[in-house]
Design a protein around this motif. Structure first.
Motif, PDB file in Angstrom:
ATOM      1  N   LYS A  13      38.727  45.593  36.578  1.00 39.07           N
ATOM      2  CA  LYS A  13      38.103  45.072  37.805  1.00 39.07           C
ATOM      3  C   LYS A  13      37.355  43.769  37.560  1.00 39.07           C
ATOM      4  O   LYS A  13      36.618  43.617  36.593  1.00 39.07           O
ATOM      5  N   LYS A  14      37.535  42.849  38.503  1.00 42.18           N
ATOM      6  CA  LYS A  14      36.830  41.570  38.455  1.00 42.18           C
ATOM      7  C   LYS A  14      35.538  41.705  39.268  1.00 42.18           C
ATOM      8  O   LYS A  14      35.408  42.652  40.044  1.00 42.18           O
ATOM      9  N   GLN A  17      36.021  42.520  42.829  1.00 45.55           N
ATOM     10  CA  GLN A  17      36.551  43.870  43.060  1.00 45.55           C
ATOM     11  C   GLN A  17      35.448  44.919  42.918  1.00 45.55           C
ATOM     12  O   GLN A  17      35.441  45.926  43.635  1.00 45.55           O
ATOM     13  N   SER A 169      45.282  42.402  45.132  1.00 42.86           N
ATOM     14  CA  SER A 169      45.009  41.893  43.773  1.00 42.86           C
ATOM     15  C   SER A 169      45.631  40.512  43.594  1.00 42.86           C
ATOM     16  O   SER A 169      46.566  40.140  44.323  1.00 42.86           O
ATOM     17  N   ASP A 204      37.729  32.891  43.465  1.00 44.50           N
ATOM     18  CA  ASP A 204      37.359  32.533  42.094  1.00 44.50           C
ATOM     19  C   ASP A 204      38.462  31.684  41.438  1.00 44.50           C
ATOM     20  O   ASP A 204      39.456  31.325  42.082  1.00 44.50           O
ATOM     21  N   ASP A 206      40.765  32.452  39.308  1.00 41.83           N
ATOM     22  CA  ASP A 206      42.085  33.092  39.285  1.00 41.83           C
ATOM     23  C   ASP A 206      42.775  32.961  40.645  1.00 41.83           C
ATOM     24  O   ASP A 206      43.993  32.756  40.714  1.00 41.83           O
TER      25      ASP A 206
END
Ligand code: SF4
Length: 334
Positions: A13-14, A17, A169, A204, A206
């Motif tokens: 998990k980021k 998340q 995701s 972010d 990513d």
């Protein structure tokens, strides 16, 4: 029934998340956080559970039961009243899905119901009764969506909606964007998302990297109803989206006791502009079961809209519109 894409999620998990996983709260927790006592008029248990991110909750003014952000997520017992003219599917979407996860209502664009998950549950949402759980979708069905796009060359724009497509995701988003890059007839990829407003940490590095190489027009239609939602973190997320080539638009819903005043709407438009977002639509409430307490008479809305036009430069005035079942475009009110 419109099935939902249930695509793979990343295992680790980021931060966004983790924040998202904290969004489901009970009525007691919400009231405790907002420093408010329990009230008889509130609904403790509902199939449409309470959800709001820490970022959104932090924008609520404590001790004020009439806070305009709180009222958007606070469940009232009156939501269970059956009101004439209100239904579970006010836009009759179920009659417009040619295949799994797709709503093909407009000629040149399709809407993909990418997920049933949201970072916030807005009590006025027209999809609040949408049977997401009964309609899990799969990667296989995304392949069918790609196939549909290849066959329907008149479609040049894909709209990811939900639920909230940004709750998917990075791996899922990346897979879909990569597939779309291979379809030359698709010129524009559009997202309808409340996440840049309620969960700005989602935008972010990513996320940015997914779109870095995109050759398509990228559009993000965010959803904000009140200037108080647009804090410094939201402004930063919007600037990041913009610097990655996204055109940023906002749609709002005009809601009783939340933004039904020209001054409030003018402040919202000005704050959006400050965040790099253009006001796009101001929607009338869709008459979904459970939302009647947000409704306003049309003559009040048009009066507010006239006052709004007098307060703002034309480019900051959103179009006043409503969705109608089986109409191929939105209906402009004024
Ligand atoms: S789909 Fe949009 S309006 Fe509906 S609950 Fe989710 S975030 Fe709110």
């Amino acid at each position: 029934m419109i099935p939902v894409l249930n695509l793979p999620v990343a295992s680790k998990k980021k931060p966004w998340q983790i924040e998202l996983s904290k969004a489901q709260i009970s009525l007691k927790e919400l009231l405790y956080f907002c420093e408010l006592p329990m009230q008889d008029s509130l609904l403790e248990h509902s199939d449409f559970i309470i959800k709001a991110t820490p970022n959104y909750l932090n924008c609520i003014v404590k001790g004020n039961i009439n806070d305009p952000l709180l009222l958007q997520i606070l469940p009232f017992k009156s939501e269970n009243d059956l009101i004439e003219g209100y239904s579970n599917d006010p836009l009759l979407e179920k009659s417009q899905n040619p295949q799994a996860a797709i709503v093909h209502k407009y000629q040149n664009r399709i809407l993909v119901v990418a997920t049933g998950s949201c970072a916030i549950h807005c009590r006025y949402c027209f999809r609040r009764h949408f049977p997401y759980e009964e309609n899990k979708h799969s990667k296989q069905q995304w392949i069918q969506t790609v196939d549909y796009l290849n066959k329907h060359q008149e479609v040049n724009e894909i709209i990811f909606s939900g639920g909230d497509p940004l709750s998917l995701s990075d791996a899922s988003l990346k897979m879909m964007i990569n597939d779309l890059e291979k379809i030359p007839t698709i010129k524009t990829i559009r997202f309808h998302s409340r996440i840049p407003v309620v969960l700005p940490s989602r935008i972010d590095a990513d996320f940015e990297s997914i779109f870095k190489q995109s050759t398509k027009h990228l559009v993000m239609v965010i959803h904000s109803n009140h200037a108080n939602e647009l804090n410094t973190e939201v402004k930063l997320a919007c600037k990041t989206l913009k610097s990655n080539g996204f055109t940023l638009l906002n749609q709002s819903v005009i809601l009783k006791n939340i933004n039904n005043h020209a001054d409030i709407l003018a402040k919202l438009s000005e704050r959006l502009f400050d965040c790099g977002v253009m006001p796009y639509y101001l929607h009338l409430l869709d008459q979904v079961h459970g939302s009647e307490h947000f409704s306003l008479p049309l003559n009040e809305v048009t009066l507010i809209y006239e006052q709004l036009q007098a307060k703002l430069s034309g480019y900051l005035v959103p179009k006043l519109a409503k969705e109608e079942p089986n109409h191929s475009n939105k209906t402009l009110i004024v």
